[in-house]
Design a protein around this motif. Structure first.
Motif, PDB file in Angstrom:
ATOM      1  N   ARG A 140       0.845  -1.192   0.000  1.00  0.00           N
ATOM      2  CA  ARG A 140       0.000   0.000   0.000  1.00  0.00           C
ATOM      3  C   ARG A 140       0.875   1.234   0.000  1.00  0.00           C
ATOM      4  N   ARG A 141       0.296   2.310  -0.463  1.00  0.00           N
ATOM      5  CA  ARG A 141       0.874   3.640  -0.294  1.00  0.00           C
ATOM      6  C   ARG A 141      -0.309   4.575  -0.256  1.00  0.00           C
ATOM      7  N   GLY A 142      -0.348   5.382   0.786  1.00  0.00           N
ATOM      8  CA  GLY A 142      -1.520   6.242   0.972  1.00  0.00           C
ATOM      9  C   GLY A 142      -2.738   5.372   1.206  1.00  0.00           C
ATOM     10  N   GLU A 143      -3.797   5.658   0.463  1.00  0.00           N
ATOM     11  CA  GLU A 143      -5.041   4.896   0.604  1.00  0.00           C
ATOM     12  C   GLU A 143      -5.248   3.892  -0.520  1.00  0.00           C
ATOM     13  N   CYS A 144      -4.178   3.528  -1.222  1.00  0.00           N
ATOM     14  CA  CYS A 144      -4.259   2.586  -2.331  1.00  0.00           C
ATOM     15  C   CYS A 144      -3.449   1.341  -2.019  1.00  0.00           C
ATOM     16  N   ALA A 145      -3.897   0.196  -2.555  1.00  0.00           N
ATOM     17  CA  ALA A 145      -3.195  -1.064  -2.324  1.00  0.00           C
ATOM     18  C   ALA A 145      -3.370  -1.985  -3.514  1.00  0.00           C
ATOM     19  N   VAL A 146      -2.504  -3.011  -3.555  1.00  0.00           N
ATOM     20  CA  VAL A 146      -2.561  -4.002  -4.628  1.00  0.00           C
ATOM     21  C   VAL A 146      -2.019  -5.324  -4.099  1.00  0.00           C
ATOM     22  N   VAL A 147      -2.493  -6.421  -4.708  1.00  0.00           N
ATOM     23  CA  VAL A 147      -1.998  -7.762  -4.385  1.00  0.00           C
ATOM     24  C   VAL A 147      -1.004  -8.137  -5.477  1.00  0.00           C
ATOM     25  N   LEU A 148       0.209  -8.533  -5.055  1.00  0.00           N
ATOM     26  CA  LEU A 148       1.272  -8.903  -5.988  1.00  0.00           C
ATOM     27  C   LEU A 148       1.550 -10.397  -5.904  1.00  0.00           C
ATOM     28  N   ALA A 149       2.061 -10.950  -7.009  1.00  0.00           N
ATOM     29  CA  ALA A 149       2.445 -12.363  -7.046  1.00  0.00           C
ATOM     30  C   ALA A 149       3.770 -12.495  -7.770  1.00  0.00           C
ATOM     31  N   PRO A 150       4.579 -13.481  -7.383  1.00  0.00           N
ATOM     32  CA  PRO A 150       5.850 -13.684  -8.077  1.00  0.00           C
ATOM     33  C   PRO A 150       5.620 -14.219  -9.491  1.00  0.00           C
ATOM     34  N   VAL A 151       6.559 -13.906 -10.379  1.00  0.00           N
ATOM     35  CA  VAL A 151       6.544 -14.442 -11.736  1.00  0.00           C
ATOM     36  C   VAL A 151       7.799 -15.303 -11.902  1.00  0.00           C
ATOM     37  N   PRO A 152       7.787 -16.227 -12.850  1.00  0.00           N
ATOM     38  CA  PRO A 152       8.890 -17.185 -12.985  1.00  0.00           C
ATOM     39  C   PRO A 152      10.288 -16.564 -13.097  1.00  0.00           C
ATOM     40  N   ASN A 153      10.445 -15.403 -13.702  1.00  0.00           N
ATOM     41  CA  ASN A 153      11.783 -14.829 -13.879  1.00  0.00           C
ATOM     42  C   ASN A 153      12.293 -14.105 -12.643  1.00  0.00           C
ATOM     43  N   GLY A 200      10.518 -11.760 -10.924  1.00  0.00           N
ATOM     44  CA  GLY A 200       9.872 -10.470 -10.745  1.00  0.00           C
ATOM     45  C   GLY A 200       8.558 -10.600 -10.000  1.00  0.00           C
ATOM     46  N   LEU A 201       7.790  -9.523 -10.041  1.00  0.00           N
ATOM     47  CA  LEU A 201       6.456  -9.493  -9.436  1.00  0.00           C
ATOM     48  C   LEU A 201       5.472  -8.958 -10.454  1.00  0.00           C
ATOM     49  N   GLN A 202       4.221  -9.369 -10.316  1.00  0.00           N
ATOM     50  CA  GLN A 202       3.152  -8.834 -11.154  1.00  0.00           C
ATOM     51  C   GLN A 202       1.919  -8.565 -10.296  1.00  0.00           C
ATOM     52  N   MET A 203       1.061  -7.674 -10.777  1.00  0.00           N
ATOM     53  CA  MET A 203      -0.192  -7.381 -10.090  1.00  0.00           C
ATOM     54  C   MET A 203      -1.185  -8.499 -10.396  1.00  0.00           C
ATOM     55  N   LEU A 204      -1.852  -9.018  -9.364  1.00  0.00           N
ATOM     56  CA  LEU A 204      -2.871 -10.039  -9.574  1.00  0.00           C
ATOM     57  C   LEU A 204      -4.181  -9.435 -10.056  1.00  0.00           C
ATOM     58  N   ALA A 205      -4.406  -8.182  -9.712  1.00  0.00           N
ATOM     59  CA  ALA A 205      -5.610  -7.452 -10.109  1.00  0.00           C
ATOM     60  C   ALA A 205      -5.236  -5.977 -10.129  1.00  0.00           C
ATOM     61  N   PRO A 206      -6.066  -5.140 -10.732  1.00  0.00           N
ATOM     62  CA  PRO A 206      -5.752  -3.709 -10.714  1.00  0.00           C
ATOM     63  C   PRO A 206      -5.697  -3.172  -9.284  1.00  0.00           C
ATOM     64  N   PRO A 207      -4.880  -2.159  -9.049  1.00  0.00           N
ATOM     65  CA  PRO A 207      -4.844  -1.539  -7.718  1.00  0.00           C
ATOM     66  C   PRO A 207      -6.230  -1.060  -7.303  1.00  0.00           C
ATOM     67  N   SER A 208      -6.408  -0.962  -6.000  1.00  0.00           N
ATOM     68  CA  SER A 208      -7.712  -0.616  -5.452  1.00  0.00           C
ATOM     69  C   SER A 208      -7.572   0.433  -4.355  1.00  0.00           C
ATOM     70  N   TYR A 209      -8.645   1.171  -4.127  1.00  0.00           N
ATOM     71  CA  TYR A 209      -8.706   2.136  -3.040  1.00  0.00           C
ATOM     72  C   TYR A 209      -9.086   1.370  -1.778  1.00  0.00           C
ATOM     73  N   LEU A 210      -8.442   1.681  -0.657  1.00  0.00           N
ATOM     74  CA  LEU A 210      -8.723   0.993   0.597  1.00  0.00           C
ATOM     75  C   LEU A 210      -9.900   1.619   1.337  1.00  0.00           C
ATOM     76  N   LEU A 211     -10.799   0.764   1.804  1.00  0.00           N
ATOM     77  CA  LEU A 211     -11.904   1.179   2.681  1.00  0.00           C
ATOM     78  C   LEU A 211     -11.836   0.296   3.916  1.00  0.00           C
ATOM     79  N   GLU A 212     -11.656   0.917   5.058  1.00  0.00           N
ATOM     80  CA  GLU A 212     -11.544   0.188   6.324  1.00  0.00           C
ATOM     81  C   GLU A 212     -10.508  -0.922   6.241  1.00  0.00           C
ATOM     82  N   GLY A 213      -9.394  -0.654   5.536  1.00  0.00           N
ATOM     83  CA  GLY A 213      -8.312  -1.616   5.421  1.00  0.00           C
ATOM     84  C   GLY A 213      -8.559  -2.751   4.450  1.00  0.00           C
ATOM     85  N   ASN A 214      -9.592  -2.638   3.635  1.00  0.00           N
ATOM     86  CA  ASN A 214      -9.944  -3.683   2.681  1.00  0.00           C
ATOM     87  C   ASN A 214      -9.955  -3.137   1.262  1.00  0.00           C
TER      88      ASN A 214
END
Length: 103
Positions: free
Chosen positions: A27-40, A42-56
């Motif tokens: 997270r940074r500020g009120e935005c967050a994202v779920v990341l996953a490792p890639v074979p090489n 690196g990391l990739q986003m599992l879904a588009p970033p989202s705005y946080l509401l009550e930590g969700n």
């Protein structure tokens, strides 16, 4: 590991988000994202970033003539400021994930 170091240096912080406690979420500020490792190694986003509401992660929906961020029964207006913060988060994160590792 180098990507994580770059993310942390840019102000991104790890966060536990139910039900993704075992995934790498940042997270940074009120935005967050779920990341996953890639074979090489690196990391990739599992879904588009989202705005946080009550930590969700929220979902952006159309409501009438505007948009809102929704999580369960909680919703907040998707103001130009919130949308700008989310777009800035997405853009910077994408650039950092796409950078080649520093030697």
């Amino acid at each position: 590991m180098k990507i994580l170091e770059r993310l942390f240096a840019a102000g991104f912080r790890p966060i536990a988000i139910p039900p993704y406690e075992k995934a790498l979420c940042v997270r940074r500020g009120e935005c967050a994202v779920v990341l996953a490792p890639v074979p090489n190694g690196g990391l990739q986003m599992l879904a588009p970033p989202s705005y946080l509401l009550e930590g969700n992660l929220s979902v952006k929906l159309k409501r009438g003539s505007g948009e809102v961020f929704v999580w369960k029964k909680k919703e907040v207006e998707a103001t130009p400021e919130k949308l700008g913060e989310l777009e800035s988060f997405r853009r910077e994160l994408t650039e950092m994930l796409d950078l080649p590792p520093k030697q």
